[in-house]
Design a protein around this motif. Structure first.
Motif, PDB file in Angstrom:
ATOM      1  N   THR A 183      36.920  22.090  42.611  1.00  0.00           N
ATOM      2  CA  THR A 183      36.365  21.716  41.313  1.00  0.00           C
ATOM      3  C   THR A 183      35.212  20.746  41.516  1.00  0.00           C
ATOM      4  O   THR A 183      35.410  19.589  41.893  1.00  0.00           O
ATOM      5  CB  THR A 183      37.437  21.060  40.419  1.00  0.00           C
ATOM      6  OG1 THR A 183      38.541  21.959  40.262  1.00  0.00           O
ATOM      7  CG2 THR A 183      36.863  20.745  39.046  1.00  0.00           C
ATOM      8  N   VAL A 185      32.595  18.459  39.950  1.00  0.00           N
ATOM      9  CA  VAL A 185      32.257  17.766  38.711  1.00  0.00           C
ATOM     10  C   VAL A 185      30.747  17.566  38.658  1.00  0.00           C
ATOM     11  O   VAL A 185      30.123  17.178  39.643  1.00  0.00           O
ATOM     12  CB  VAL A 185      32.977  16.401  38.627  1.00  0.00           C
ATOM     13  CG1 VAL A 185      32.520  15.625  37.392  1.00  0.00           C
ATOM     14  CG2 VAL A 185      34.483  16.611  38.593  1.00  0.00           C
ATOM     15  N   VAL A 188      29.138  21.803  35.301  1.00  0.00           N
ATOM     16  CA  VAL A 188      29.909  22.413  34.201  1.00  0.00           C
ATOM     17  C   VAL A 188      30.901  21.405  33.633  1.00  0.00           C
ATOM     18  O   VAL A 188      30.869  21.073  32.450  1.00  0.00           O
ATOM     19  CB  VAL A 188      30.649  23.685  34.683  1.00  0.00           C
ATOM     20  CG1 VAL A 188      31.474  24.268  33.532  1.00  0.00           C
ATOM     21  CG2 VAL A 188      29.650  24.712  35.206  1.00  0.00           C
ATOM     22  N   LEU A 189      31.789  20.934  34.482  1.00  0.00           N
ATOM     23  CA  LEU A 189      32.745  19.908  34.078  1.00  0.00           C
ATOM     24  C   LEU A 189      32.079  18.551  34.297  1.00  0.00           C
ATOM     25  O   LEU A 189      31.999  18.052  35.411  1.00  0.00           O
ATOM     26  CB  LEU A 189      34.019  20.025  34.911  1.00  0.00           C
ATOM     27  CG  LEU A 189      35.227  19.206  34.470  1.00  0.00           C
ATOM     28  CD1 LEU A 189      35.661  19.593  33.066  1.00  0.00           C
ATOM     29  CD2 LEU A 189      36.380  19.376  35.444  1.00  0.00           C
ATOM     30  N   THR A 190      31.585  17.950  33.218  1.00  0.00           N
ATOM     31  CA  THR A 190      30.769  16.740  33.329  1.00  0.00           C
ATOM     32  C   THR A 190      31.610  15.476  33.156  1.00  0.00           C
ATOM     33  O   THR A 190      32.748  15.525  32.681  1.00  0.00           O
ATOM     34  CB  THR A 190      29.661  16.748  32.274  1.00  0.00           C
ATOM     35  OG1 THR A 190      30.271  16.707  30.970  1.00  0.00           O
ATOM     36  CG2 THR A 190      28.797  17.995  32.384  1.00  0.00           C
ATOM     37  N   ASP A 192      30.927  13.188  30.977  1.00  0.00           N
ATOM     38  CA  ASP A 192      31.090  13.019  29.529  1.00  0.00           C
ATOM     39  C   ASP A 192      32.245  13.866  29.000  1.00  0.00           C
ATOM     40  O   ASP A 192      32.978  13.439  28.097  1.00  0.00           O
ATOM     41  CB  ASP A 192      29.792  13.383  28.798  1.00  0.00           C
ATOM     42  CG  ASP A 192      28.698  12.350  29.029  1.00  0.00           C
ATOM     43  OD1 ASP A 192      29.040  11.152  29.103  1.00  0.00           O
ATOM     44  OD2 ASP A 192      27.524  12.736  29.141  1.00  0.00           O
ATOM     45  N   LYS A 193      32.433  15.040  29.566  1.00  0.00           N
ATOM     46  CA  LYS A 193      33.547  15.895  29.152  1.00  0.00           C
ATOM     47  C   LYS A 193      34.880  15.231  29.509  1.00  0.00           C
ATOM     48  O   LYS A 193      35.845  15.287  28.731  1.00  0.00           O
ATOM     49  CB  LYS A 193      33.419  17.262  29.832  1.00  0.00           C
ATOM     50  CG  LYS A 193      34.616  18.206  29.619  1.00  0.00           C
ATOM     51  CD  LYS A 193      34.850  18.528  28.148  1.00  0.00           C
ATOM     52  CE  LYS A 193      35.980  19.529  27.992  1.00  0.00           C
ATOM     53  NZ  LYS A 193      36.393  19.657  26.576  1.00  0.00           N
ATOM     54  N   LEU A 194      34.952  14.618  30.672  1.00  0.00           N
ATOM     55  CA  LEU A 194      36.172  13.916  31.076  1.00  0.00           C
ATOM     56  C   LEU A 194      36.485  12.787  30.095  1.00  0.00           C
ATOM     57  O   LEU A 194      37.647  12.586  29.704  1.00  0.00           O
ATOM     58  CB  LEU A 194      36.030  13.361  32.495  1.00  0.00           C
ATOM     59  CG  LEU A 194      35.836  14.377  33.626  1.00  0.00           C
ATOM     60  CD1 LEU A 194      35.696  13.661  34.963  1.00  0.00           C
ATOM     61  CD2 LEU A 194      36.989  15.368  33.683  1.00  0.00           C
ATOM     62  N   GLU A 196      35.554  12.636  26.978  1.00  0.00           N
ATOM     63  CA  GLU A 196      35.956  13.273  25.717  1.00  0.00           C
ATOM     64  C   GLU A 196      37.410  13.727  25.759  1.00  0.00           C
ATOM     65  O   GLU A 196      38.114  13.701  24.747  1.00  0.00           O
ATOM     66  CB  GLU A 196      35.059  14.488  25.432  1.00  0.00           C
ATOM     67  CG  GLU A 196      33.637  14.147  25.032  1.00  0.00           C
ATOM     68  CD  GLU A 196      32.771  15.384  24.917  1.00  0.00           C
ATOM     69  OE1 GLU A 196      33.339  16.510  24.977  1.00  0.00           O
ATOM     70  OE2 GLU A 196      31.542  15.256  24.813  1.00  0.00           O
ATOM     71  N   ASP A 197      37.862  14.112  26.950  1.00  0.00           N
ATOM     72  CA  ASP A 197      39.238  14.603  27.099  1.00  0.00           C
ATOM     73  C   ASP A 197      40.263  13.479  27.223  1.00  0.00           C
ATOM     74  O   ASP A 197      41.440  13.744  27.473  1.00  0.00           O
ATOM     75  CB  ASP A 197      39.332  15.530  28.312  1.00  0.00           C
ATOM     76  CG  ASP A 197      38.785  16.924  28.013  1.00  0.00           C
ATOM     77  OD1 ASP A 197      38.515  17.214  26.835  1.00  0.00           O
ATOM     78  OD2 ASP A 197      38.641  17.729  28.961  1.00  0.00           O
ATOM     79  N   ASN A 355      23.582  15.059  35.681  1.00  0.00           N
ATOM     80  CA  ASN A 355      24.226  15.600  34.487  1.00  0.00           C
ATOM     81  C   ASN A 355      24.968  14.528  33.680  1.00  0.00           C
ATOM     82  O   ASN A 355      25.819  14.853  32.854  1.00  0.00           O
ATOM     83  CB  ASN A 355      25.216  16.704  34.882  1.00  0.00           C
ATOM     84  CG  ASN A 355      24.525  17.949  35.405  1.00  0.00           C
ATOM     85  OD1 ASN A 355      24.000  18.745  34.638  1.00  0.00           O
ATOM     86  ND2 ASN A 355      24.499  18.094  36.726  1.00  0.00           N
ATOM     87  N   THR A 356      24.631  13.257  33.931  1.00  0.00           N
ATOM     88  CA  THR A 356      25.300  12.164  33.237  1.00  0.00           C
ATOM     89  C   THR A 356      24.278  11.168  32.712  1.00  0.00           C
ATOM     90  O   THR A 356      23.455  10.654  33.483  1.00  0.00           O
ATOM     91  CB  THR A 356      26.280  11.428  34.182  1.00  0.00           C
ATOM     92  OG1 THR A 356      27.168  12.377  34.773  1.00  0.00           O
ATOM     93  CG2 THR A 356      27.089  10.392  33.410  1.00  0.00           C
TER      94      THR A 356
END
Length: 415
Positions: A183, A185, A188-190, A192-194, A196-197, A355-356
């Protein structure tokens, strides 16, 4: 890994002066309580000694093998002034390896906060152990199919046994650490997504995996490889009979020894200065020599060609009271080689940073942090090589311990 003779270790530990102000401890980046451990071992309290070692340094089994001991405990042993120094690292390796193999962990506390750890190298493993023991829900994101980072993919298995890393993984799983393999990071899996989760904090410990180029002609030719890429999967390379390694750090030594290990008949390490200026440890250099690696000093690469590498001779001169390296004009000469391995340091990949938002880096692409490891993005922490550049494992562990406490404080204050 070298075999350990426990009888010889016991005899060696009897030589320790058990200093009240131990220089060995003072010169260990993580301040391992060496005389205390030796005394416990002599008293037969091996389990207690092993637990102290692990709690002080979750990667003590690794550091006992690959630390630059000559600059730390071994090189600062009082006994070594007039005699052979006490080889504490061999006792550390023995005790800690057995502990990792036989200990069973359990996550006693159970907290609701989730923490993401990106990268499973030395810093990431250290944080995972410390924070999981505190009760946090840890998810580790690893871009490869096995954990370990540079320990697994940058250090040859004949130096560091994969069994140690496998045992580390088992102990992490016992603490309910979730591991997401393969995986990456960033794209795709950013980050910011972490967030948000629902991850309360995120740690970045992705190391330095971009090889630094020589920036000379011929670097893109088919027989040229970067050491950090070669060491990830040396079995897949067909280097031929003669290999030239350009560089003088521990990575260069690892690449040279690995090439020898996998069948190259002649391996030459070429360096622009002398042995005294090499960043590799004396132990690494001596091991390479013992395994048949040759050295060509005062050689600077000018161009890589199909037949090998063109080097120019160099020399050290004194200018204004300072040493300076200069080329000797007209001394260019071809050093024939079937393959060329470049080992002149690494820099971080930018898949996370690019991407951040609000994640600042310096001119070298290293992540900027404050004194406790907090990056410029709230809730995101970092340490290890991705912050400092390539350093030792024990330094990454020492920094990781401090950042783990900072993350713990952050999560508590956020509540």
């Amino acid at each position: 890994m070298k075999k350990i003779d426990i009888n010889l270790i016991r005899e060696d530990m009897d030589r320790c002066y058990l200093c009240k102000k131990p220089r060995c401890k003072a010169n260990c980046p993580i301040e391992t309580p060496i005389p205390n451990i030796i005394q416990l071992y002599k008293d037969g309290k091996i389990d207690e000694a092993a637990e102290i070692l692990f709690n002080n340094n979750p990667l003590s089994a690794v550091c006992g093998v690959i630390c630059p001991h000559e600059d730390q405990c071994l090189g600062n042993c009082i006994r070594g002034i007039k005699d052979e120094p006490v080889k504490f690292h061999e006792l550390e390796t023995y005790i800690s390896s057995e502990y990792l193999k036989n200990a069973r962990f359990e996550q006693v506390n159970k907290l609701n906060d989730k923490i993401a750890i990106i990268g499973s190298g030395p810093a990431g493993i250290t944080l995972a152990f410390i924070l999981a023991k505190k009760g946090y829900k840890i998810t580790m994101f690893e871009k490869n199919s096995q954990i370990g980072g540079v320990l697994r993919y940058g250090i040859p298995s004949f130096r560091l046994s994969g069994e140690i890393l496998d045992n580390i993984e088992e102990r992490l799983l016992e603490l309910n650490v979730k591991i997401r393999y393969n995986t990456l990071v960033g794209p795709v899996l950013t980050v910011d997504k972490l967030l948000e989760d629902g991850y309360k904090a995120i740690f970045i410990g992705t190391g330095v995996w971009n090889p630094k180029p020589l920036r000379i002609k011929g670097e893109s030719l088919g027989h040229v490889h970067y050491a950090i890429d070669y060491l990830k999967s040396p079995k897949s390379f067909r280097l031929g009979k003669k290999v030239v390694v350009i560089g003088a750090g521990n990575v260069a030594m690892d690449a040279a020894r690995t090439a020898k290990y996998y069948g190259a008949e002649e391996v030459i390490v070429a360096y622009r200065k002398d042995f005294a200026h090499m960043s590799a440890t004396k132990a690494e250099i001596n091991d390479a020599k013992e395994e048949g690696v040759k050295f060509e000093l005062f050689k600077a690469p000018v161009e890589i060609v199909d037949e090998g590498v063109v080097f120019i001779d160099t020399k050290m001169v004194e200018e204004d009271g300072k040493e300076k390296m200069v080329d000797i004009e007209g001394s260019e000469k071809l050093m024939e080689a079937d393959s060329v391995i470049i080992a002149v340091s690494q820099s971080p990949k930018n898949n996370i940073v690019s991407n951040t938002d609000n994640l600042e880096t310096n001119k070298q692409g290293l992540i900027v942090i404050d004194e406790i490891g907090h990056t410029t993005k709230r809730g995101v922490f970092a340490c290890g090589d991705v912050v400092t550049g390539a350093k030792t494992v024990v330094e990454a562990v020492a920094h990781g311990k401090k950042v783990a406490e900072a993350i713990d404080d952050f999560c508590k204050n956020e509540e």
